[in-house]
Design a protein around this motif. Structure first.
Motif, short mmCIF file in Angstrom:
data_model
loop_
_atom_site.label_atom_id
_atom_site.label_comp_id
_atom_site.label_asym_id
_atom_site.label_seq_id
_atom_site.Cartn_x
_atom_site.Cartn_y
_atom_site.Cartn_z
N SER A 123 3.45 -5.62 34.13
CA SER A 123 2.58 -4.80 34.97
C SER A 123 1.58 -5.67 35.72
O SER A 123 1.12 -6.69 35.21
CB SER A 123 1.81 -3.78 34.11
N PHE A 124 1.27 -5.23 36.93
CA PHE A 124 0.12 -5.77 37.63
C PHE A 124 -1.11 -4.98 37.15
O PHE A 124 -1.01 -3.81 36.77
CB PHE A 124 0.25 -5.61 39.14
N VAL A 125 -2.25 -5.63 37.19
CA VAL A 125 -3.52 -4.99 36.87
C VAL A 125 -4.47 -5.29 38.02
O VAL A 125 -4.56 -6.43 38.48
CB VAL A 125 -4.10 -5.52 35.55
N THR A 126 -5.16 -4.26 38.50
CA THR A 126 -6.04 -4.47 39.64
C THR A 126 -7.08 -3.36 39.72
O THR A 126 -7.01 -2.36 39.00
CB THR A 126 -5.23 -4.52 40.95
N ASP A 127 -8.04 -3.54 40.61
CA ASP A 127 -8.99 -2.48 40.95
C ASP A 127 -8.25 -1.53 41.88
O ASP A 127 -7.77 -1.93 42.94
CB ASP A 127 -10.20 -3.10 41.64
N LEU A 128 -8.16 -0.26 41.52
CA LEU A 128 -7.36 0.70 42.30
C LEU A 128 -8.08 1.20 43.54
O LEU A 128 -7.47 1.95 44.34
CB LEU A 128 -6.96 1.89 41.42
N GLY A 129 -9.33 0.83 43.75
CA GLY A 129 -10.01 1.22 44.97
C GLY A 129 -10.07 2.72 45.14
O GLY A 129 -10.49 3.46 44.24
N GLY B 76 -1.87 -10.17 35.83
CA GLY B 76 -0.61 -9.85 35.17
C GLY B 76 -0.79 -9.57 33.70
O GLY B 76 -1.65 -10.18 33.05
N THR B 77 0.00 -8.64 33.17
CA THR B 77 0.00 -8.37 31.74
C THR B 77 1.32 -7.71 31.38
O THR B 77 2.17 -7.46 32.23
CB THR B 77 -1.20 -7.48 31.32
N LYS B 78 1.50 -7.39 30.09
CA LYS B 78 2.72 -6.73 29.62
C LYS B 78 2.33 -5.65 28.62
O LYS B 78 1.48 -5.87 27.75
CB LYS B 78 3.66 -7.74 28.96
N PHE B 79 2.96 -4.48 28.78
CA PHE B 79 2.75 -3.39 27.83
C PHE B 79 3.99 -3.28 26.95
O PHE B 79 5.12 -3.28 27.45
CB PHE B 79 2.50 -2.07 28.57
N THR B 80 3.80 -3.15 25.65
CA THR B 80 4.94 -3.13 24.73
C THR B 80 5.73 -1.84 24.82
O THR B 80 6.93 -1.82 24.55
CB THR B 80 4.47 -3.34 23.28
N SER B 81 5.05 -0.74 25.21
CA SER B 81 5.78 0.52 25.34
C SER B 81 5.14 1.41 26.39
O SER B 81 3.91 1.39 26.59
CB SER B 81 5.83 1.28 24.00
N LEU B 82 5.98 2.19 27.06
CA LEU B 82 5.55 3.11 28.11
C LEU B 82 6.42 4.36 27.98
O LEU B 82 7.64 4.29 28.15
CB LEU B 82 5.74 2.47 29.49
N ALA B 83 5.79 5.50 27.66
CA ALA B 83 6.56 6.72 27.39
C ALA B 83 6.22 7.83 28.37
O ALA B 83 5.04 8.14 28.60
CB ALA B 83 6.31 7.19 25.97
N PHE B 84 7.28 8.43 28.95
CA PHE B 84 7.16 9.64 29.75
C PHE B 84 7.46 10.82 28.82
O PHE B 84 8.58 11.33 28.79
CB PHE B 84 8.15 9.61 30.91
#
Length: 305
Positions: free
Chosen positions: A117-123, A98-106
């Motif tokens: 956000s979850f964080v993982t190996d995307l395989g 688990g983690t947190k991003f302060t900003s996410l822009a489209f």
């Protein structure tokens, strides 16, 4: 963006002229976020900016998490990673952090703040092919976030449509119905994933509409239920061409499937058996729109009859 990602088209504003609905006057302007469909597979691949850093994310309706970042990308932002759960992806189990991003822009269309956000190996989702080259995937935009943002994945135009604040819920679907397009109501399953009814040889199934999957998948259980014995082997995979499938009330001549056991996304619903996945190749072939604002899978009216 770095030059090696110049194939990804810049953000564009698209005015979609929609017929007014009850309580809403005038035209509604949707914002279109231009994406790249990856080579042959048709995944929705797009640039985001996370905490000021350029990133490439895939819109994955098969992901039941709000937002998923790769371990490498999270580490590039010096994020501390604490294990939170043992997660399950289509191709197997993963440790999730688990983690947190302060900003996410489209682009300039939408910016979110303090995104968990979850964080993982995307395989198998860890890289995609663009212009014949392997390109790393920094993460996934999952179904819960697409529902929250009222997005629509438009395969005909390779865009993600953002519903404006003044658009009444279901505006896009309403107007597509008015123009004669084919609307298939989707069932909202766990993790806000969309499932649609598919009838094969008179037997009813629910299929996950998965923009993160390249091909259609038929589970071994569904194959057994259908009594399918003859299959082809292509590249070590068992494949079958299913004749005359019906998605909702849309009749198709055939759909190709890979027979594969699924480890995630399996659900039960009264009167239906879980059948597998409808993947991006077929969604692109039939120029579908997956509308998270109204939970419909929409096909062009030209497919009627």
């Amino acid at each position: 963006m770095k030059k090696k990602y110049s194939i990804i088209t810049a953000i564009a504003a698209l005015g979609v002229a929609l017929s007014p609905i009850s309580g809403l006057a005038g035209k509604v302007e949707y914002k279109a976020y231009k994406v790249t469909l990856t080579d042959s597979l048709g995944h929705f691949f797009a640039p985001l900016k996370i905490e000021g850093k350029d990133a490439n994310f895939m819109f994955d309706s098969g992901a039941g998490a709000y937002f998923v970042a790769s371990k490498d990308f999270a580490k590039s932002l010096n994020k501390g990673l604490e294990p939170v759960a043992a997660g399950q992806m289509i191709d197997g189990a993963r440790t999730q952090y688990g983690t947190k991003f302060t900003s996410l822009a489209f682009g300039e269309i939408k910016t979110l703040h303090q995104v968990q956000s979850f964080v993982t190996d995307l395989g198998e989702h860890g890289s995609l092919t663009l212009d014949g080259k392997k390109t790393p995937v920094d993460g996934l935009v999952g179904s819960p976030l697409m529902k929250h943002l009222r997005l629509s994945l438009d395969y005909a135009n390779s865009t993600v449509l953002f519903a404006p604040k003044n658009a009444k819920k279901g505006t896009l679907a309403y107007n597509k119905k008015q123009r004669g397009d084919i609307l298939i109501k989707a069932h909202e399953g766990p993790g806000s994933r969309p499932y649609v009814p598919v009838t094969i040889d008179g037997k009813k199934f629910l299929f996950l509409v998965d923009s993160g999957a390249a091909v259609n998948i038929l589970t071994p259980e569904a194959r057994k239920h259908l009594g399918i014995r003859k299959v082809k082997r292509i590249g070590g995979m068992q494949t079958v061409e299913v004749k005359n499938p019906q998605i909702g009330h849309l009749q198709l001549s055939s759909l190709p499937f890979v027979i594969q056991k699924m480890k995630a996304g399996v659900i039960k619903a009264e009167g239906f058996e879980f059948g597998g996945i409808l993947g991006s190749r077929s969604l692109r072939q039939y120029k579908a729109t997956l509308d998270f604002d109204s939970y419909h899978l929409i096909f062009d009216k030209s497919l009627k009859g």
